[in-house]
Design an enzyme around this catalytic site. Structure first.
Site: not given
Length: 431
Positions: A236, A311
């Site tokens: 990202h 994550e």
């Protein structure tokens, strides 16, 4: 039991500048050279290169002598010697992770001395470091014994693109590979059946679509009819936490304006030939979804959410800087660096994340066999997928670096191993 001596050095031509390290391991009884290590490590400082040389030397001793092997460490870096001996504090936080990595190796050995030596007595390690830097400057890769070999532009890097280039002098040792740096990205595609692709990180699956009716050309290594599933991995874009270098796990941070621009740059690249994306999947976290949605708008594809691409959960460390964590949880942080099975307080271990990410990767490859899939995720899951493709140990995570909005590529073959084709490619951000 054999006793060992490590002599290590590192240098940077500019400080920071193009850097490299060298390390030599000798038999303490007769000075016989048992192992050499050297690597060009991109642009960094002298001190970082010196610590990397020490780490390479310690790793070589572990391979040679195993746990508990006695070793004397000698370097011409006063800073590294005094910090590792515990006589000087580490004031540069950028060096602390390297000192912790070195300390974890030291605890597995029996270091008998930390000795500063003049540069003229450290010529062997200094020579190795300079050989590695000289080789990299010429587009070559350092090879054990002080020679160099041409660096194949399209050779996939081992261990996530940042392998230790050390080896003992044994005929079966693998050849080291220089890592791609942010300043100089290489194409990193395999030669042979897909040599017609010239753009970085282009997928084999897309090439198969274009060449389905073309006469098959054998590569000499495998039949030309193999079908690859191409998994493009996009980290990202930038968030406020990444700018401030804070632990960012399960928290739902949004992209900054710069992060949105990075996502748009990646989307523009991926919407052009030769990529031909067919599927987009994303972590459920907002920063990943924003990045994936930017690509979806350019390609006309939908975004599928894959929960297991989220994550690592940093627990109590979420939102804290490394310095804050080191001050409040020093023992826990050291344990986390030393053991992938150890979790941050209230969080997940790397080993736990490895299991869910492996399951996610297997689902994607099975579900979209032969297609080009973009997976938008985070540092830890992407490193895990790269590690698994390379069959590297969990400890290899500490030797990889991924920039925001970078691209990596893994090709999966039904009748062969996975192959890492590209790592940490940020060329779309430099236009």
């Amino acid at each position: 039991m054999t006793s060992y001596v490590i002599e290590a050095d590192g240098g940077s031509r500019g400080n920071p500048g193009p850097a490299g390290y060298g390390a030599v391991v000798m038999d303490a009884s007769d000075g016989q050279v048992l192992a050499e290590a050297a690597e060009a490590i991109g642009v960094t400082t002298n001190n970082v290169a010196e610590y990397r040389g020490l780490i390479a030397g310690l790793q070589a001793v572990l391979r040679l002598g195993g746990e508990g092997a006695p070793v004397a460490v000698r370097m011409d870096s006063k800073l590294v010697i005094e910090q590792m001996a515990g006589r000087w504090k580490i004031k540069n936080e950028g060096l602390r992770p390297l000192a912790l990595e070195a300390g974890a190796l030291v605890r597995r050995l029996r270091v008998t001395e930390w000795t500063w030596i003049p540069r003229e007595r450290n010529k062997h390690a200094d020579r190795l470091a300079n050989e590695a830097m000289d080789a990299a400057a010429k587009g070559l890769t350092w090879k054990a014994g002080g020679t160099t070999q041409p660096e194949l532009q399209e050779e996939p890097p081992a261990a996530g693109g940042q392998p230790p280039s050390s080896r003992t002098k044994a005929p079966t040792a693998p050849s080291p590979t220089a890592p791609p740096s942010i300043a100089h990205q290489t194409d990193l595609l395999d030669i042979g059946a897909i040599s017609e692709i010239s753009a970085p990180t282009a997928s084999t699956a897309a090439a198969q679509q274009r060449t389905a009716k073309a006469p098959a050309k054998g590569t000499g290594w495998a039949p030309p009819t193999r079908v690859a599933t191409s998994l493009l991995l996009l980290r990202h874009g930038e968030t406020a936490l990444s700018v401030e270098r804070r632990f960012s796990g399960r928290g739902d941070a949004e992209l900054t304006p710069n992060g949105l621009a990075q996502a748009a740059a990646a989307a523009e690249r991926l919407s052009r030939e030769p990529y031909r994306l067919e599927v987009i999947v994303s972590s459920p976290l907002k920063r990943a979804r924003q990045t994936a949605e930017a690509v979806a708008r350019r390609t006309g594809l939908d975004v599928e959410v894959e929960e297991d691409l989220r994550e690592l959960d940093f627990g109590d460390w979420e939102g804290h800087t490394f310095t804050e964590v080191q001050r409040r949880w020093p023992a826990e942080l050291s344990a986390w660096f030393a053991d992938p099975e150890t979790a941050p307080p209230g969080g997940e271990s790397f080993a736990t994340v490895a299991r869910r990410v492996q399951a996610a990767g297997e689902r994607l490859v099975e579900r979209y066999e032969g297609k080009t899939v973009l997976a938008v995720s985070h540092v830890t899951p992407i490193k895990m997928l790269l590690r698994l493709a390379l069959t590297a140990p969990l400890e290899s995570l500490y030797r990889m670096h991924l920039d925001v909005a970078c691209l990596s590529l893994i090709e999966y073959y039904a009748d062969g191993p996975a192959v890492v084709k590209s790592f940490n490619d940020t060329s779309h951000l430099r236009r």
